[in-house]
Motif scaffolding. Structure first.
Motif, mmCIF file in Angstrom:
data_model
loop_
_atom_site.group_PDB
_atom_site.id
_atom_site.type_symbol
_atom_site.label_atom_id
_atom_site.label_comp_id
_atom_site.label_asym_id
_atom_site.label_seq_id
_atom_site.Cartn_x
_atom_site.Cartn_y
_atom_site.Cartn_z
ATOM 1 N N THR A 10 0.840 -1.204 -0.047
ATOM 2 C CA THR A 10 0.044 0.099 0.129
ATOM 3 C C THR A 10 0.855 1.286 -0.076
ATOM 4 N N ASN A 14 0.440 4.077 -2.702
ATOM 5 C CA ASN A 14 0.107 5.405 -2.298
ATOM 6 C C ASN A 14 1.224 6.353 -3.228
ATOM 7 N N LYS A 17 0.168 6.893 -6.809
ATOM 8 C CA LYS A 17 -1.223 7.414 -7.179
ATOM 9 C C LYS A 17 -1.215 8.793 -6.814
ATOM 10 N N ARG A 18 -0.412 9.398 -5.748
ATOM 11 C CA ARG A 18 -0.689 10.814 -5.153
ATOM 12 C C ARG A 18 -0.865 11.931 -6.114
ATOM 13 N N ASP A 22 -3.866 15.924 -3.334
ATOM 14 C CA ASP A 22 -3.996 14.893 -2.250
ATOM 15 C C ASP A 22 -2.783 15.070 -1.378
ATOM 16 N N VAL A 25 -3.558 17.450 1.068
ATOM 17 C CA VAL A 25 -4.327 17.154 2.233
ATOM 18 C C VAL A 25 -3.776 16.387 3.283
ATOM 19 N N GLN A 26 -2.629 15.613 2.744
ATOM 20 C CA GLN A 26 -2.058 14.394 3.546
ATOM 21 C C GLN A 26 -1.111 15.583 4.412
ATOM 22 N N GLU B 123 -5.219 7.817 8.682
ATOM 23 C CA GLU B 123 -4.391 8.442 7.261
ATOM 24 C C GLU B 123 -3.164 8.539 7.429
ATOM 25 N N ARG B 125 0.594 7.581 7.466
ATOM 26 C CA ARG B 125 1.240 6.461 6.927
ATOM 27 C C ARG B 125 2.465 6.002 7.715
ATOM 28 N N VAL B 214 -6.902 -3.988 3.673
ATOM 29 C CA VAL B 214 -6.071 -3.096 2.998
ATOM 30 C C VAL B 214 -6.372 -3.311 1.570
ATOM 31 N N GLU B 218 -6.944 -0.500 -1.894
ATOM 32 C CA GLU B 218 -6.162 -0.760 -3.019
ATOM 33 C C GLU B 218 -7.245 -0.846 -4.348
ATOM 34 N N ARG B 221 -8.757 2.217 -4.973
ATOM 35 C CA ARG B 221 -7.883 3.206 -5.835
ATOM 36 C C ARG B 221 -7.879 2.664 -7.446
ATOM 37 N N ARG B 227 -9.320 10.024 -2.060
ATOM 38 C CA ARG B 227 -9.527 10.038 -0.828
ATOM 39 C C ARG B 227 -11.034 9.927 0.027
#
Lengths: 307, 325
Positions: A10, A14, A17-18, A22, A25-26, B123, B125, B214, B218, B221, B227
Motif C-alpha cells: 500500500t 500510495n 497514485k498521489r 491529495d 491534504v496529507q 490516514e 502512514r 487493506v 487498493e 484506488r 480519498r
C-alpha cells in the motif's frame, strides 16, 4: 509476515497514485495531528516550567516553556508545609491497598464465572449484568457506607465500595476463558483442585491482563476525588487530590492559614506553589503511563470484543 | 495420551449435566468458595443500595429509628408524593434544562471528535509519527479531573491565566472569562471533556479500523476512488457499528453529567447554569440531608438512562444495526 508485505504494497501504491491536491491534504492531516498532540501536552509543560520558575519571572513573563532561572522555592514550600507530602503518602497507601483489594475481589469472581462447568454460572453472570445496568444511586450508597457500615473517616470507604468494576472483571473473565483447556486438564489429571489450578496455573499465565487491570484500578484510585471528599473529613487522612483542590481553588488558605515561618525563602511563591502541587499530583501517573500504555490498547480491545 | 485427555474432558463436561447441586458443590467446592467475596460484595454494595430506593417512596428521616435500617423500616410510606414534589418543585425544570444543554451539546460537539481524530490518525502512514502522537493524545485520559480543573484554572483565571491574557491581547475587554461567565459554562465543560477524552476515545475506533482489509483500499484506488470516496465507502462503513454502540451508550448517559467535573467547576457566578441533577442530588441529599427527595431524583435519573438505552438500542436495530445486545 503477510501483513508487513501488504503494508509495503500500500505504501508503494500510495507513492505512485498521489496527486498534488491529495498531497496537500496529507500534509494538512499531519499538521492537524501535530496540533492536537501539542495542545494536549502544552498545559503540562507550562505548569512544569512554571513550577521551577521564580516568582518574579512568573509575573514578568506571561508564557514560557523554559524558565530562565531555576528556583526550587515552590517545592521547598511544599515539602516544608507537608500537606502535599502527607497527601502523596496517603494516596499511595489508598492506591496500593485499594488495588490489591480490587484484584482480589475481581479475580476470585472472574474465575468461577469463566468456567463453563461451574453450575450457577448464568445466575451469577446475570447478577453482574444487573449491577451494570442499574444502581441504587448516590444517596442510598452514602447512607449504607456512612450510617450503616460507619466507614466514614476510614480508608475502607474508599476501598470497598468500588472493589469490583464490572467492566474490568469481565475483561479478566474473558482472558481466563481464553486460556487453553489442556493446561487445566493436565493438572486435574494429577488430582489438583480448583483452588490450586486457579492459583498455580490460571493466575500465572494471566499476568499480562492482571498487570493491565491493576494499573487501571490503580489510576482510578489515584485520581479518585469525590469519594474522598464525601467520606474523609479528617485532615490528616487527606489524599493528594483533595490537597490539590484546596491549594488551587481555596487560595487564601495557602498564605493566611498557617502560622508558618517563611524566613529562609521569603514569602510563598503562590503561583509556583500551585503549579508545583499540580506537578506533584501528576508525576506518579506519568511515571506509570508507559506501562499502562503497553497494555491498555489490548485491554480495551478485549473488552470491546465481548463487552 | 489422547484417550486420557478425552476422558478428562467428558467427565468435566458430564458432571454439571447429570449432576445435582450437591454434586456440583462437592466436585467444585473451591469455585463456590472463591465466588463468596465477589457475591458478598455485590449484595452489600450493589443490591442493598437498590433496596434503599424505597426511601424515594417514603418520608424518610434518620430520626425515625435508632439505626439507619430501623429508620428505613419505620419511615412512613407516602406513595409518589416525593416524586410529585420533585417534579413540581422550583428546581426541576432548571435542572433538566441545564443537564440537557450540557449533554446535548456534548452529543453534538464532543461525540464526533474521537471519530474525526481516529479517521485522521488512520490516514497517517508514517508509523513513528502515528505512534508518538497517539501516545501524547492518550495522556489526559489518565489525569484526574482535579488536575484538569487546576490546569484550567491556572490557564484561564483573570488575574494570571496565560490563555486569558492572550485572549485579552486579541479581544481587549471582550476577552471571555470562562471560569465565571455563566454563558460560557457549557463550552468550558465541553472543552475540558474534548481535551481530556478525545484522544483516548479514538482507541475503539482505531481498533475497528485495524480490521479493515487493506486490499479494499487498493481495489478502490484502482477503480479511481479518491480519498473521500474511500473514506465514505470503506472506512466509515467499517466503524459504523462501533459508532452506533458508542452512541447508544452516550444516549444512556443523557442525564449523567458526572459529579466531579461540574462540582469542581461550579462557583457562585455560574450556579444558575451549572446546577445539574448530579450536583443537586449531592447537595440536597448528602449535604442537606433531604434523603427522600434526592433518592427520588436519583431513581428518576437511572430510569431515564435505562429507558434511553433500551430505546436507542431498539432504534438501532430498526435501522439494521446489531446494537448493544
Amino acid at each position: 509476515m503477510a501483513k508487513s508485505k501488504t503494508v509495503y504494497r500500500t505504501k508503494h501504491a500510495n507513492r505512485i497514485k498521489r496527486t498534488p491536491g491529495d498531497q496537500a491534504v496529507q500534509v494538512l492531516i499531519y499538521l492537524i495531528i501535530a496540533f492536537c498532540a501539542i495542545v494536549t501536552v502544552l498545559p503540562f509543560i507550562y505548569v512544569v516550567a512554571g513550577s521551577f520558575a521564580t516568582e518574579r519571572e512568573l509575573t514578568e513573563r506571561a508564557f514560557f516553556l523554559f524558565p530562565k532561572e531555576i528556583s526550587l522555592n515552590a517545592y521547598q514550600y511544599i515539602f516544608k508545609t507537608g500537606d502535599a507530602i502527607r497527601g502523596l503518602r496517603n494516596s499511595i497507601l489508598v492506591t496500593v491497598v485499594g488495588t490489591l483489594i480490587n484484584m482480589f475481589f475481581s479475580c476470585t469472581l472472574a474465575y468461577p464465572l469463566s468456567r463453563k462447568y461451574f453450575k450457577g454460572r448464568n445466575f451469577f453472570t446475570n447478577m453482574v449484568i444487573v449491577t451494570m445496568l442499574f444502581s441504587g444511586g448516590m444517596v442510598p450508597s452514602y447512607i449504607l457506607i456512612a450510617q450503616i457500615l460507619h466507614l466514614t473517616n476510614t480508608y475502607w470507604a474508599l476501598w470497598l465500595p468500588g472493589a469490583i468494576n464490572a467492566f474490568n472483571m469481565i475483561i479478566i473473565k474473558n482472558y481466563f476463558q481464553g486460556i487453553p483447556q489442556e493446561l487445566e486438564e493436565a493438572a486435574r489429571m494429577d488430582g489438583c483442585n480448583d483452588l490450586f489450578i486457579f492459583w498455580k496455573i490460571i493466575l500465572p499465565v494471566s499476568k499480562p491482563v492482571l498487570a493491565s487491570i491493576s494499573l487501571f484500578y490503580a489510576v482510578t484510585h489515584w485520581n479518585s476525588y469525590f469519594n474522598a471528599m464525601m467520606y474523609i473529613n479528617d485532615r490528616s487522612m487527606e489524599v493528594i487530590q483533595i490537597v490539590l483542590r484546596r491549594i488551587i481553588f481555596l487560595t487564601t488558605s495557602l498564605t493566611t492559614d498557617s502560622t508558618f515561618d517563611w524566613g529562609a525563602f521569603g514569602t510563598p511563591p503562590e503561583k509556583a506553589v500551585k503549579m508545583a502541587t499540580t506537578v506533584v499530583a501528576t508525576v506518579p501517573i506519568l511515571i506509570v503511563y508507559p506501562f499502562i500504555q503497553k497494555y491498555f490498547t489490548k485491554g480495551v480491545m478485549v473488552g470491546s470484543v465481548k463487552g | 495420551m489422547t484417550k486420557t485427555k478425552t476422558a478428562a474432558h467428558s467427565s468435566a463436561r458430564k458432571k454439571p449435566v447429570n449432576g445435582t447441586w450437591k454434586h456440583a458443590l462437592q466436585s467444585h467446592k473451591w469455585l463456590y468458595i472463591l465466588i463468596i467475596p465477589g457475591v458478598a460484595y455485590m449484595i452489600v454494595f450493589n443490591f442493598l443500595p437498590m433496596l434503599g430506593l424505597v426511601m424515594a417512596f417514603q418520608d424518610f428521616s434518620p430520626y425515625n429509628g435508632d439505626t439507619a435500617i430501623d429508620a428505613l423500616i419505620h419511615s412512613p410510606f407516602v406513595g409518589l408524593d416525593v416524586f410529585k414534589k420533585f417534579f413540581t418543585g422550583p428546581d426541576f425544570w432548571r435542572l433538566l434544562k441545564n443537564t440537557l444543554s450540557i449533554s446535548i451539546a456534548s452529543l453534538i460537539f464532543y461525540f464526533p471528535m474521537p471519530i474525526i481524530l481516529a479517521l485522521l490518525l488512520n490516514e497517517i502512514r508514517c508509523s513513528w509519527y502515528k505512534r508518538v502522537s497517539q501516545t501524547l493524545v492518550y495522556i489526559p485520559h489518565f489525569i484526574s479531573m482535579v488536575i484538569v480543573a487546576s490546569l484550567t484554572y491556572q490557564l484561564f483565571n483573570t488575574s494570571d491565566g496565560y490563555i486569558y491574557h492572550l485572549l485579552q491581547q486579541v479581544l481587549g475587554k471582550n476577552a471571555p472569562d470562562f471560569l465565571s461567565d455563566s454563558g460560557l459554562f457549557v463550552p468550558l465543560i465541553l472543552g475540558q471533556n474534548i481535551w481530556k477524552e478525545t484522544g483516548y476515545g479514538t482507541i475503539i475506533f482505531l481498533a475497528a479500523l485495524a480490521g479493515v482489509d487493506v486490499e479494499l483500499y487498493e481495489a478502490a484506488r484502482v477503480d479511481g476512488a479518491g480519498r473521500w470516496k474511500q473514506m465514505w465507502h470503506i472506512t466509515l462503513p467499517a466503524i459504523k457499528a462501533t459508532i452506533v454502540i458508542m452512541l447508544i451508550l452516550k444516549v444512556g448517559q443523557i442525564l449523567n453529567t458526572g459529579y466531579e467535573q461540574i462540582y469542581l467547576m461550579q462557583n457562585s457566578m455560574n450556579r444558575t447554569v451549572s446546577d445539574v441533577f448530579d450536583t443537586y442530588i449531592y447537595t440536597k441529599g448528602i449535604e442537606g440531608g433531604q434523603y427522600s427527595l434526592s433518592t427520588a431524583a436519583g431513581l428518576f435519573k437511572s430510569l431515564v438512562g435505562m429507558i434511553m438505552v433500551i430505546g436507542a438500542n431498539k432504534l438501532a436495530k430498526l435501522f439494521g444495526e446489531s446494537g448493544l445486545y
